[in-house]
Every structure is written in C-alpha cells, then in structure tokens.
Motif scaffolding. Structure first.
Motif, short mmCIF file in Angstrom:
data_model
loop_
_atom_site.label_atom_id
_atom_site.label_comp_id
_atom_site.label_asym_id
_atom_site.label_seq_id
_atom_site.Cartn_x
_atom_site.Cartn_y
_atom_site.Cartn_z
N SER A 45 0.82 -1.20 0.00
CA SER A 45 0.00 0.00 0.00
C SER A 45 0.86 1.26 0.00
CB SER A 45 -0.96 0.01 1.19
OG SER A 45 -0.28 -0.04 2.42
N ILE A 46 0.38 2.27 -0.72
CA ILE A 46 1.12 3.50 -0.97
C ILE A 46 0.44 4.66 -0.25
CG2 ILE A 46 1.89 5.13 -2.75
CD1 ILE A 46 3.23 2.35 -2.87
N SER A 47 1.25 5.53 0.37
CA SER A 47 0.74 6.74 1.01
C SER A 47 1.86 7.76 1.11
CB SER A 47 0.20 6.43 2.40
OG SER A 47 -0.21 7.61 3.04
N GLY A 48 1.64 8.92 0.58
CA GLY A 48 2.56 10.03 0.77
C GLY A 48 3.92 9.86 0.13
N SER A 49 4.02 9.08 -0.96
CA SER A 49 5.30 8.91 -1.62
C SER A 49 5.08 8.79 -3.12
CB SER A 49 6.02 7.67 -1.09
OG SER A 49 5.38 6.51 -1.57
N MET A 70 -3.52 -2.99 -6.73
CA MET A 70 -2.97 -1.68 -6.37
C MET A 70 -3.74 -1.18 -5.17
SD MET A 70 -2.31 0.02 -10.09
CE MET A 70 -1.28 1.32 -9.45
N LYS A 71 -3.04 -0.93 -4.07
CA LYS A 71 -3.72 -0.55 -2.83
C LYS A 71 -3.08 0.68 -2.21
CE LYS A 71 -1.14 -4.23 -0.55
NZ LYS A 71 -1.20 -5.35 0.35
N PHE A 72 -3.94 1.47 -1.58
CA PHE A 72 -3.53 2.76 -1.05
C PHE A 72 -4.03 2.90 0.37
CE2 PHE A 72 -4.35 2.75 -5.54
CZ PHE A 72 -3.14 3.16 -6.04
N ARG A 73 -3.33 3.71 1.15
CA ARG A 73 -3.75 3.98 2.52
C ARG A 73 -3.75 5.48 2.75
NH1 ARG A 73 1.54 2.60 2.72
NH2 ARG A 73 2.87 3.85 4.04
N GLY A 102 -7.70 0.11 -5.19
CA GLY A 102 -8.44 0.77 -4.13
C GLY A 102 -7.68 0.76 -2.83
N PRO A 103 -8.41 0.90 -1.74
CA PRO A 103 -7.74 0.97 -0.43
C PRO A 103 -7.18 -0.38 -0.02
CG PRO A 103 -10.10 0.91 -0.15
CD PRO A 103 -9.85 1.02 -1.63
N ALA A 104 -6.20 -0.34 0.86
CA ALA A 104 -5.70 -1.56 1.47
C ALA A 104 -6.83 -2.16 2.30
CB ALA A 104 -4.48 -1.25 2.33
#
Length: 123
Positions: A45-49, A70-73, A102-104
């Motif tokens: 999961s990806i956040s702030g990078s 593909m997951k995001f937090r 989508g989200p993790a």
C-alpha cells in the motif's frame, strides 16, 4: 520491495500474502518471468510517496486470491503513482478479484466498514 533500479526475474513465489509488493518510494523496477500465487502482483500500500516506472512482464499467476493489486492507505500527504505496466500477464482462476485498485484491506476500527485508514467493505 522498496528501492530503485531493481530487476527480479525467473523465479517462483508461493505464499499467502502479497506475492510481489512494490512499496513506497520505489522506481525503475522490472519483474519478469515470475510465477506467483498468494495475493498477486501488488503496488502498495502507498501513502505520501512516489512510485514510478514499474513493469511486470511475462508473469503467470496460479490460483491467486487477487491478480493485479494496487492498494492505497490514508496519509498526511498525497502519494503519486505513475508509469505502471502489466504486460503479458496470465491469471489462472483468481479466487477473488482479477484486478483490485483501491484501499488496502486493513482497518483500525472495530467497524469493518469504517474508512479509516480504509474500508474492507469497499468497493
């Protein structure tokens, strides 16, 4: 996997988690001729990078739970993902979602549908 200028090839990954997971602050990665099970080929999961220039090529996914994942937090600052290529990917009977963006799946609440940091009830 986190880093730059990474080339992983000609291998088998059989597990019950992300088979290959590209994490925060990664770029210029090539994964080719890999056979995987588990949760598939993941970004996150990806956040702030920033994650950029990632290629998955000639991969075989045997009975994965998810395929392309593909997951995001949620984070304090936005993240950015660009130039992601999935080329010649073969999935053999994915158990849940062939493609999930989508989200993790984790949540920090007893309410599984609460959207902090994300909801497992989405989409």
């Amino acid at each position: 996997v986190t880093g730059r200028n990474v080339h992983i090839h000609d291998c088998n990954v059989w597990n019950q988690d992300d088979s290959i997971a590209v994490k925060d602050d990664s770029q210029d990665m090539l994964f080719e001729r890999v056979n995987v099970s588990g949760l598939g080929l993941a970004i996150g999961s990806i956040s702030g990078s920033i994650v950029r220039n990632i290629t998955f090529r000639d991969c075989y996914l045997h009975h994965t739970f998810k395929g392309i994942y593909m997951k995001f937090r949620d984070g304090e600052k936005p993240g950015f993902v660009e130039d992601i290529t999935y080329e010649n990917i073969v999935m053999d009977e994915p158990e849940q979602w062939p493609i999930w963006i989508g989200p993790a799946q984790q949540s920090d609440s007893n309410n599984l549908c609460a959207a902090h940091p994300c909801s497992i009830c989405w989409p």
